[in-house]
Design a protein around this motif. Structure first.
Motif, PDB file in Angstrom:
ATOM      1  N   ILE A  15       0.840  -1.203   0.000  1.00 29.10           N
ATOM      2  CA  ILE A  15       0.000   0.000   0.000  1.00 29.10           C
ATOM      3  C   ILE A  15       0.871   1.247   0.000  1.00 29.10           C
ATOM      4  O   ILE A  15       0.610   2.207  -0.739  1.00 29.10           O
ATOM      5  CB  ILE A  15      -0.926  -0.018   1.234  1.00 29.10           C
ATOM      6  N   GLU A  16       1.913   1.216   0.805  1.00 28.24           N
ATOM      7  CA  GLU A  16       2.818   2.365   0.871  1.00 28.24           C
ATOM      8  C   GLU A  16       3.506   2.586  -0.475  1.00 28.24           C
ATOM      9  O   GLU A  16       3.679   3.731  -0.925  1.00 28.24           O
ATOM     10  CB  GLU A  16       3.864   2.149   1.975  1.00 28.24           C
ATOM     11  N   ASN A  17       3.866   1.499  -1.153  1.00 26.39           N
ATOM     12  CA  ASN A  17       4.515   1.617  -2.464  1.00 26.39           C
ATOM     13  C   ASN A  17       3.576   2.246  -3.498  1.00 26.39           C
ATOM     14  O   ASN A  17       3.995   3.074  -4.307  1.00 26.39           O
ATOM     15  CB  ASN A  17       4.985   0.247  -2.949  1.00 26.39           C
ATOM     16  N   ARG A  18       2.291   1.833  -3.485  1.00 25.01           N
ATOM     17  CA  ARG A  18       1.323   2.434  -4.414  1.00 25.01           C
ATOM     18  C   ARG A  18       1.195   3.941  -4.168  1.00 25.01           C
ATOM     19  O   ARG A  18       1.170   4.741  -5.102  1.00 25.01           O
ATOM     20  CB  ARG A  18      -0.049   1.785  -4.237  1.00 25.01           C
ATOM     21  N   CYS A  19       1.096   4.296  -2.876  1.00 26.57           N
ATOM     22  CA  CYS A  19       0.929   5.704  -2.520  1.00 26.57           C
ATOM     23  C   CYS A  19       2.137   6.529  -2.946  1.00 26.57           C
ATOM     24  O   CYS A  19       1.993   7.588  -3.573  1.00 26.57           O
ATOM     25  CB  CYS A  19       0.692   5.828  -1.016  1.00 26.57           C
ATOM     26  N   LYS A  20       3.333   6.062  -2.598  1.00 25.91           N
ATOM     27  CA  LYS A  20       4.552   6.806  -2.934  1.00 25.91           C
ATOM     28  C   LYS A  20       4.738   6.896  -4.444  1.00 25.91           C
ATOM     29  O   LYS A  20       5.157   7.934  -4.966  1.00 25.91           O
ATOM     30  CB  LYS A  20       5.766   6.143  -2.291  1.00 25.91           C
ATOM     31  N   ASP A  21       4.428   5.799  -5.160  1.00 25.74           N
ATOM     32  CA  ASP A  21       4.612   5.817  -6.608  1.00 25.74           C
ATOM     33  C   ASP A  21       3.640   6.782  -7.275  1.00 25.74           C
ATOM     34  O   ASP A  21       3.987   7.457  -8.251  1.00 25.74           O
ATOM     35  CB  ASP A  21       4.429   4.408  -7.183  1.00 25.74           C
TER      36      ASP A  21
END
Length: 736
Positions: free
Chosen positions: A634-640
């Motif tokens: 989830i954090e990766n989707r948000c940061k990307d």
């Protein structure tokens, strides 16, 4: 290299450092200038300083380490102090031992090791404040400390990883900080003499010091090793203990926790009486669920302290008498020390010295400041103006052989009270074979009551002389720490010398010129071995064991600190993720993901405050990794999502830059660049169109790192084509 001074008091610790702009008192973790001189142990952690003072009652801190050291050669003082200590103390040959439970085992700690822990705490405090390693230092000691007690300080410093340049008497340090910056001392009519009176937590020290523009000279010392601020607290404690026994029918002397609370309240009451006519002692649920209240007026307190106030004058009388000057020659009287704030003390001192004592120095910090200043003077890393510091020997020391004392012309003492030190004496003895030199304090009246006069023994040899007129030249040294030693011994054969049984001579330095007049005679000189034994000092094996034990405890401290940091990191991650899940991460997680993570966070939080309150570093790390595995997608989707738009802009700019640059190329080369740009543009357009059709809570089909990689591939392709044409590579500025 840092330059620091440490004042290890009975109740508090103070560290100071020399900087280019002056002397600064260093702050502890709570931004305070003083730290409690205490050590405590929980079942898995060692607590020092401020953390030890705040330990729970089940882990009463070890304090009064300085008083425990007095047990070395003075067991009567130790026995007298035992009822005041809130922790059990055992004795071994007159020396104190305390016991602590640590990591499932019971360990015995000597005062030397406890002192080493306090010094290590000061070392860490200084390194944290200065952001630099600390080794060289000057440490303060009372003037009445014996040889054994001074060696304890050096041993403790070695265990703590420190290298003391000097053990400095408390009032010599105070006088240095006072005199170096004064321009009004010794300007006319000879040196200016100042009396310094230090009423500490557990002792009283007095020194008379002569100052002129380029030096300070301690003329005399006086002391009462058993009179300090805590004795005035004790008067209040005994008064209220008796009052509460009569009024409330409780005996605090039989309850350790109650006696500790009452002593703390009495110390506060004493401070209140310093500025007010009346003080109230009010303690809720002191013992047996009874609240107590008592009132005392300053006049009543001073009447209770009458005997103590009379004792304050005695070391003053001795210091003035030994100084060889009259009261009328004193320039001023300086009053310092944590116990000096009682108004009655200042009043009785004013009556004796015939003038009001001054308080121009910081009563709690002056010793540490003076030690830091002396360290700067002794260190090659600092430049300090030329100023000689000359201290005085506090107690006469003599050496004895089987034939009697190794005497000078005027005394049995080789190093006499009041003489300056460091000092060297060279004595010639008529000896034909191995012999012992026993070191003693010549006059027990110069020591605290009950102190053993024995210092140690030095065996010279083995050797066997070849002639009847053989003699042994012995060099004795009293060094900067105030420690005596037999520095060297040499066998001298001289057939033409008709030596007396004992022939002694003094020199001011180690430069030996006494035999040069006999250079034409046949003289043979042989260095002799010296074996040293100092009463009460640690053996090399004991010192090694203490060092190993300290290393083990220090390792455990670091391990517990890492564990605490990991636990805090897990706790922080739980709270931070919970907030982000309902805000920043909300659109990037599916309902099932949010539910799974929320449950995991709740379970982890409950575990932290229950069975997970005391776990290992590995367990906390494992828990953190488990949660991160759920949160990372989830954090990766948000940061990307936050950086994808910028990555697309940079790729498009790269395409435009290379098309413009290709206009000056030949047709084949221009076509190659243009074709590659078209491919990249089409790839980006198709990917972005597909990405726009997807919700935020699924993994992207167009990752920002893929866009960045495409930009790098295009840039590399185009530069390879035009390199032989001299086309410059794109700079970071051109890509911005």
């Amino acid at each position: 290299m840092s330059v620091v001074g440490f004042d290890v008091g009975n109740d508090t610790l103070v560290a100071a450092a020399a900087r280019q702009r002056g002397i600064d008192v260093l702050l502890n973790a709570e931004s305070k200038r003083e730290s409690p001189a205490a050590v405590a142990f929980s079942h898995n952690a060692r607590l020092l300083g401020v953390h030890a003072a705040g330990a729970s009652s089940s882990h009463a801190p070890f304090s009064s380490v300085k008083r425990l050291l007095l047990g070395a050669g003075r067991p009567s003082a130790l026995l007298r102090d035992l009822p005041r200590l809130p922790f059990p103390v055992s004795t071994d040959d007159g020396a104190a031992l305390v016991h602590a439970d640590h990591i499932g085992r019971r360990i015995a700690l000597s005062p030397t090791h406890l002192l080493a822990m306090l010094l290590a705490y000061l070392k860490q405090l200084a390194e944290a404040d200065l952001d630099a390693p600390v080794a060289d230092c000057v440490i303060s000691v009372p003037c009445y400390f014996t040889q054994a007690q001074r060696r304890v300080y050096l041993d403790a410093a070695a265990v703590a990883g420190l290298r003391p340049l000097r053990l400095m008497h408390d009032l010599a340090a105070t006088a240095l900080g006072y005199g170096l910056y004064r321009s009004d001392l010794g300007v006319a009519g000879g040196p200016s003499c100042v009396a310094f009176v230090d009423i500490g937590h557990c002792d009283t020290q007095v020194a008379v010091v002569a100052f002129d523009a380029s030096e300070m000279k301690v003329l005399s010392h006086g002391f009462d090793a058993d009179l300090g601020g805590r004795d005035f607290d004790e008067v209040l404690y005994e008064h209220f203990a008796e009052e509460f026994r009569d009024r409330y029918k409780i005996d605090v002397n039989g309850n350790v926790k109650a006696s500790m609370r009452l002593r703390a309240a009495c110390e506060k009451a004493k401070k209140v009486l310093s500025a007010n006519a009346e003080a109230v002692v009010n303690i809720e649920c002191l013992m047996e669920e009874k609240d107590v209240r008592g009132v005392i007026r300053r006049e009543e307190f001073e009447k209770l302290c009458a005997g103590l106030l009379e004792r304050v004058i005695e070391p003053c009388k001795r210091a003035v008498a030994d100084s060889g000057i009259g009261l009328e020659r004193l320039h001023s009287v300086e009053l310092v020390g944590s116990g000096s704030r009682v108004p009655a003390i200042a009043r009785v001192l004013a009556g004796f010295f015939r003038r009001e004592p001054s308080r121009t120095l910081n009563a709690s910090e002056c010793v540490a400041r003076g030690c830091a200043l002396q360290c700067a003077m002794l260190s090659p890393t600092f430049r300090v103006r030329e100023y000689e510091v000359q201290d005085a020997i506090p107690a006469s020391i003599g050496f004895y052989t089987n034939e009697g004392p190794v005497s000078t012309l005027s005394s049995d003492a080789l190093f006499r009270r009041g003489q300056p030190f460091p000092s060297v004496k060279i004595v010639t003895l008529h000896k034909n074979s191995s012999f012992n030199l026993d070191a003693w304090y010549v006059d027990e009246k110069e020591l605290p009551p009950g102190t053993s006069a024995k210092i140690g023994s030095f065996q010279i040899g083995p050797f066997q002389a070849h002639t009847e007129n053989s003699r042994v030249k012995v060099k004795f040294r009293l060094n900067l720490h105030g420690l005596i030693s037999v520095e060297s011994a040499a066998l001298i054969d001289d057939d033409q010398r008709n030596a007396n049984s004992i022939d002694s001579m003094e020199v001011d330095s180690s430069d030996d010129t006494g035999d040069k007049s006999r250079s034409e005679r046949s003289i043979q000189q042989q260095d002799l071995p010296i074996a040293e034994y100092i009463y009460g000092a640690m053996s090399k094996q004991e010192l090694l064991e203490a060092h190993e034990q300290e290393q083990q405890l220090a390792y455990q401290d670091k391990l517990m600190e890492r564990t605490k940091d990991r636990k805090n990191a897990l706790e922080s991650y739980v709270y931070d993720t919970r907030n982000k899940l309902s805000e920043r991460y909300r659109s990037f997680a599916t309902d099932s993901e949010r539910e799974e993570i929320s449950v995991n966070l709740q379970q982890t939080e409950e575990w932290l405050y229950e069975e997970g309150d005391d776990e290992t570093e590995a367990v906390y790390s494992s828990k953190l990794e488990e949660i991160k595995k759920l949160v990372d997608p989830i954090e990766n989707r948000c940061k990307d999502d936050e950086v994808r738009a910028q990555a697309m802009k940079e790729l498009l700019k790269c395409i435009v830059d290379h098309r413009m640059a290709a206009e000056s190329l030949s047709t084949p080369e221009r076509d190659a660049v243009d074709n590659e740009c078209i491919k990249a543009e089409q790839w980006l357009r198709e990917g972005s169109q597909l990405q726009e059709t997807l919700p935020n809570n699924v993994d992207p089909v167009l990752w920002s790192h893929e866009i960045k990689k495409k930009e790098e591939e295009l840039d590399m392709f185009c530069r390879n084509i035009v390199r032989h044409k001299g086309f410059p590579a794109r700079t970071d500025a051109s890509r911005a």
